[in-house]
Design a protein around this motif. Sequence first.
Motif, PDB file in Angstrom:
ATOM      1  N   ASN A  24       0.828  -1.208   0.000  1.00 19.38           N
ATOM      2  CA  ASN A  24       0.000   0.000   0.000  1.00 19.38           C
ATOM      3  C   ASN A  24       0.864   1.261   0.000  1.00 19.38           C
ATOM      4  O   ASN A  24       0.549   2.242  -0.682  1.00 19.38           O
ATOM      5  N   LYS A  36       2.300   1.752  -3.482  1.00 19.31           N
ATOM      6  CA  LYS A  36       1.314   2.101  -4.501  1.00 19.31           C
ATOM      7  C   LYS A  36       0.672   3.469  -4.291  1.00 19.31           C
ATOM      8  O   LYS A  36       0.381   4.182  -5.259  1.00 19.31           O
ATOM      9  N   HIS A  37       0.422   3.831  -3.032  1.00 20.89           N
ATOM     10  CA  HIS A  37      -0.451   4.980  -2.779  1.00 20.89           C
ATOM     11  C   HIS A  37       0.196   6.135  -2.021  1.00 20.89           C
ATOM     12  O   HIS A  37      -0.253   7.278  -2.168  1.00 20.89           O
ATOM     13  N   SER A  38       1.207   5.886  -1.187  1.00 21.39           N
ATOM     14  CA  SER A  38       1.616   6.913  -0.221  1.00 21.39           C
ATOM     15  C   SER A  38       2.569   7.970  -0.770  1.00 21.39           C
ATOM     16  O   SER A  38       2.632   9.081  -0.242  1.00 21.39           O
ATOM     17  N   PHE A  89      -3.889   9.878   4.331  1.00 20.78           N
ATOM     18  CA  PHE A  89      -5.234   9.813   3.753  1.00 20.78           C
ATOM     19  C   PHE A  89      -6.265   9.902   4.869  1.00 20.78           C
ATOM     20  O   PHE A  89      -5.961   9.754   6.051  1.00 20.78           O
ATOM     21  N   GLN A 108     -10.279   3.651   0.292  1.00 20.34           N
ATOM     22  CA  GLN A 108     -10.888   2.801  -0.727  1.00 20.34           C
ATOM     23  C   GLN A 108     -10.785   1.333  -0.335  1.00 20.34           C
ATOM     24  O   GLN A 108      -9.888   0.927   0.394  1.00 20.34           O
ATOM     25  N   SER A 150      -7.523  -0.571  -0.827  1.00 17.11           N
ATOM     26  CA  SER A 150      -6.377  -0.406   0.054  1.00 17.11           C
ATOM     27  C   SER A 150      -6.115  -1.635   0.906  1.00 17.11           C
ATOM     28  O   SER A 150      -5.037  -1.807   1.463  1.00 17.11           O
TER      29      SER A 150
END
Length: 264
Positions: free
Chosen positions: A181, A184-186, A213, A219, A222
């Motif tokens: 995670n 991919k996202h942070s 977030f 989402q 996640s």
Amino acid sequence: MENIEENNLVIVSTATLLLVIFIMLFLYLIFLKKKTTLMLEQKEKDIWFEKELANTQVEIKEQTLNYIGQELHDDLGQKLSVVRLKHNQLLNKIEDAHHTELIELNELLGECIQDIRNLSKNLITEQIVHFGLIESIEHQVLRIEKLRLLHIDFSFNNHDVDIPAKHSLILFRIIQESLNNILKHSKAKEVKITITEDPNTLNIEINDNGKGFQIDHAQDGSGLKNMELRAKLLGASFKVISIPHTGTTTKIVYKKNISWNTYQ
């Protein structure tokens, strides 16, 4: 008159005895029903645990195979190409003056052999059983750092964590998913993983300096819910604290006594 009193006494005694037997039978039936219910609940938990464990093993195998494919193509493929190139060059140079190149070739082959050994470790069905939780995380950290996308600081107070291998597998998967995670996202550049073990608990904390977030708006992709369910399966607590534009902290507290008594 005495006979009547004796008969009444017998009747009362008999009625009292029957009442006691009835109460004991009733309590026994309640106990038996409760015991059966608890056994069924425990059986359902066992089935759920084994199912989740199997799913976790499959997920780890899939990620391992993807990693092996990338390593074979990007790393070993390039090294073997260099070996082939040097070998072709040496075919035209058989003089002793090129001893240094032979040494370089030997070192390169040694790196390839070591890489193959490292990859073979990942092919083992239950790598956690063989390497333990800490060493498996170390391998994961090395793989991520090779991508040069972020730096991971991994610290622990005990290399040989004293928990069942099946539980280590679930915890490893939670940590692995948390790291995925972050990647991919942070958009984080720094991650700190801290594992502290004491006689009763295993405390795991993962901190990143990413964009953070809103927890309420997270989402489904996640995987937070999935990680929380896996932690609950082990009787562990799972908490995520995230501040937008600051970073995210994931905390897992694994209670040894509860978890050991529940699943071995």
